[in-house]
Write a protein that holds these residues in place. Structure first.
Motif, PDB file in Angstrom:
ATOM      1  N   UNK A 117       0.851  -1.202   0.000  1.00 15.35           N
ATOM      2  CA  UNK A 117       0.000   0.000   0.000  1.00 15.35           C
ATOM      3  C   UNK A 117       0.880   1.243   0.000  1.00 15.35           C
ATOM      4  N   UNK A 118       0.531   2.169  -0.849  1.00 11.51           N
ATOM      5  CA  UNK A 118       1.364   3.367  -1.008  1.00 11.51           C
ATOM      6  C   UNK A 118       1.461   4.199   0.276  1.00 11.51           C
ATOM      7  N   UNK A 119       0.365   4.195   1.042  1.00  8.46           N
ATOM      8  CA  UNK A 119       0.334   5.068   2.239  1.00  8.46           C
ATOM      9  C   UNK A 119       1.175   4.530   3.397  1.00  8.46           C
ATOM     10  N   UNK A 120       1.631   3.289   3.302  1.00 10.07           N
ATOM     11  CA  UNK A 120       2.404   2.716   4.421  1.00 10.07           C
ATOM     12  C   UNK A 120       3.868   3.124   4.311  1.00 10.07           C
ATOM     13  N   UNK A 121       4.342   3.826   5.333  1.00 13.59           N
ATOM     14  CA  UNK A 121       5.742   4.292   5.305  1.00 13.59           C
ATOM     15  C   UNK A 121       6.676   3.237   5.887  1.00 13.59           C
ATOM     16  N   UNK A 122       6.219   2.571   6.934  1.00 15.88           N
ATOM     17  CA  UNK A 122       7.083   1.621   7.632  1.00 15.88           C
ATOM     18  C   UNK A 122       6.235   0.669   8.466  1.00 15.88           C
ATOM     19  N   UNK A 123       6.749  -0.550   8.623  1.00 19.30           N
ATOM     20  CA  UNK A 123       6.095  -1.490   9.550  1.00 19.30           C
ATOM     21  C   UNK A 123       7.160  -1.977  10.527  1.00 19.30           C
ATOM     22  N   UNK A 124       6.853  -1.877  11.809  1.00 19.02           N
ATOM     23  CA  UNK A 124       7.808  -2.350  12.821  1.00 19.02           C
ATOM     24  C   UNK A 124       7.169  -3.493  13.599  1.00 19.02           C
ATOM     25  N   UNK A 125       7.894  -4.570  13.714  1.00 20.08           N
ATOM     26  CA  UNK A 125       7.347  -5.761  14.372  1.00 20.08           C
ATOM     27  C   UNK A 125       7.794  -5.800  15.838  1.00 20.08           C
ATOM     28  N   UNK A 126       6.825  -5.883  16.726  1.00 20.99           N
ATOM     29  CA  UNK A 126       7.128  -5.978  18.165  1.00 20.99           C
ATOM     30  C   UNK A 126       6.457  -7.227  18.720  1.00 20.99           C
ATOM     31  N   UNK A 127       6.948  -7.609  19.899  1.00 16.17           N
ATOM     32  CA  UNK A 127       6.336  -8.737  20.610  1.00 16.17           C
ATOM     33  C   UNK A 127       6.217  -8.338  22.087  1.00 16.17           C
ATOM     34  N   UNK A 128       5.449  -9.087  22.863  1.00 14.04           N
ATOM     35  CA  UNK A 128       5.395  -8.756  24.292  1.00 14.04           C
ATOM     36  C   UNK A 128       6.805  -8.808  24.894  1.00 14.04           C
TER      37      UNK A 128
END
Ligand code: PMV
Length: 336
Positions: free
Chosen positions: A318-329
């Motif tokens: 998707x064009x609007x997504x700049x970044x995705x950061x994956x976290x966990x508990x």
């Protein structure tokens, strides 16, 4: 030790502590006491593994005034003052009157929709407990952290936490409590960044306006205890679908109360809504993913490891997504 020495505490020794930031599944929105930071409703969150703040506290009477450094740079007036107010509280509590140097090392991305103040005040509360020899229990540290930033009460422990709203006016029953350890339910939290612009209305201001002017706030207060209880049950049963549906409904209800404020408060933008609908479509396609939104346009998605890669792929397209950061508990307060 002379009385004057006692009043200055242990000088020139730096005490470091660290705490992870947290993301609310059942939201806190609205304070019943602005000074003690007491909420109208209980909330529930996950402390994250990837983003945290480290705080160093040194009592140093030779300083001309309290000094606050954030990532090596002296803090601006507003941020500095908030920390000094907190230090004044700690000085009153301990009877130690010394001036203090605070060094904050933030590992929380700015503008990505994580409340860095939660991890900052959680770490600071842990560090001052050592530096000022307060001797507080962890439960008491959650209450101290709360007085710096409400949601910091949920960052003292790792994993899944609740912040009990409490009933008393002095705040002694408004504290954070762990309900599940981080490793007990290894979910994935994807932070989807669509904008890094500073928000125009702070969450504090937004809450105040909503409480004072939104006719929907009453409905929020009626529903949120039910959501809270159902979410507790879902976590206890590791019922991912039930928890997912609850976090979406709870986040949207919170935003509805803000839209009802006068003048209305809108933290979402068109990218937020595009991703929201992409999440619904991913679910229709069989992927287990649910969204939540705080006081900003960025989203946090709750998913499981088995679906994570495909979800990331679809969103990155998707064009609007700049970044995705994956976290966990992750972990809460750690003394360094
Ligand atoms: O702790 P604050 O003042 O940043 O407020 C947090 C408000 C929300 O993020 C929207 C909800 C929550 O419970 O964290």
């Amino acid at each position: 030790m002379k009385t004057s020495d006692r009043a200055l505490g242990v000088q020139n020794q730096t005490y470091w502590a660290q705490a992870g930031t947290n993301i609310a599944l059942i939201k806190y929105w609205g304070k019943r006491d602005e000074v003690l930071k007491l909420p109208f409703n209980s909330s529930l969150s996950i402390t994250l593994d990837r983003f945290y703040t480290q705080m160093g506290v040194t009592l140093d009477e030779t300083l001309p005034y309290d000094q606050v450094f954030i990532n090596g740079t002296q803090a601006d007036q507003e941020k500095g003052q908030r920390l000094v107010n907190f230090l004044n509280l700690v000085r009153d509590l301990s009877g130690i009157r010394s001036r203090v140097r605070v060094e904050s090392l933030s590992h929380v991305p700015i503008g990505a929709g994580f409340a860095s103040s939660a991890s900052a005040f959680a770490a600071l509360a842990g560090a001052v407990n050592e530096a000022f020899k307060l001797g507080l229990t962890l439960k008491e540290v959650t209450m101290l952290a709360r007085q710096g930033s409400g949601s910091a009460a949920r960052s003292i422990y790792g994993g899944f936490n609740v912040w009990h709203k409490g009933e008393r006016t002095d705040g002694t029953d408004s504290y954070g409590e762990q309900i599940l350890e981080a490793k007990a339910w290894p979910l994935c939290i994807l932070s989807v960044v669509v904008s890094t612009k500073q928000k125009e209305i702070s969450s504090s201001e937004g809450m105040k306006r909503t409480v004072l002017t939104s006719p929907l706030y009453e409905a929020w207060l009626k529903q949120v205890p039910k959501d809270f209880q159902m979410a507790l049950r879902a976590i206890e049963n590791r019922d991912f679908e039930a928890l997912g549906n609850l976090i979406e409904a709870n986040a949207m209800l919170m935003h509805a109360t803000m839209l009802g404020a006068r003048p209305p408060i809108l933290y979402m933008n068109e990218s937020t809504l595009s991703i929201w609908s992409c999440v619904q479509n991913l679910r229709k396609a069989g992927y287990m993913v649910y969204a939540t939104i705080d006081a900003g346009p960025n989203l946090k998605l709750l998913t499981r490891e088995c679906d994570r890669e495909q979800i990331e792929k679809s969103l990155m397209a998707m064009e609007c997504v700049k970044e995705i950061m994956v976290c966990r508990p992750g972990k809460g307060l750690i003394l360094l």
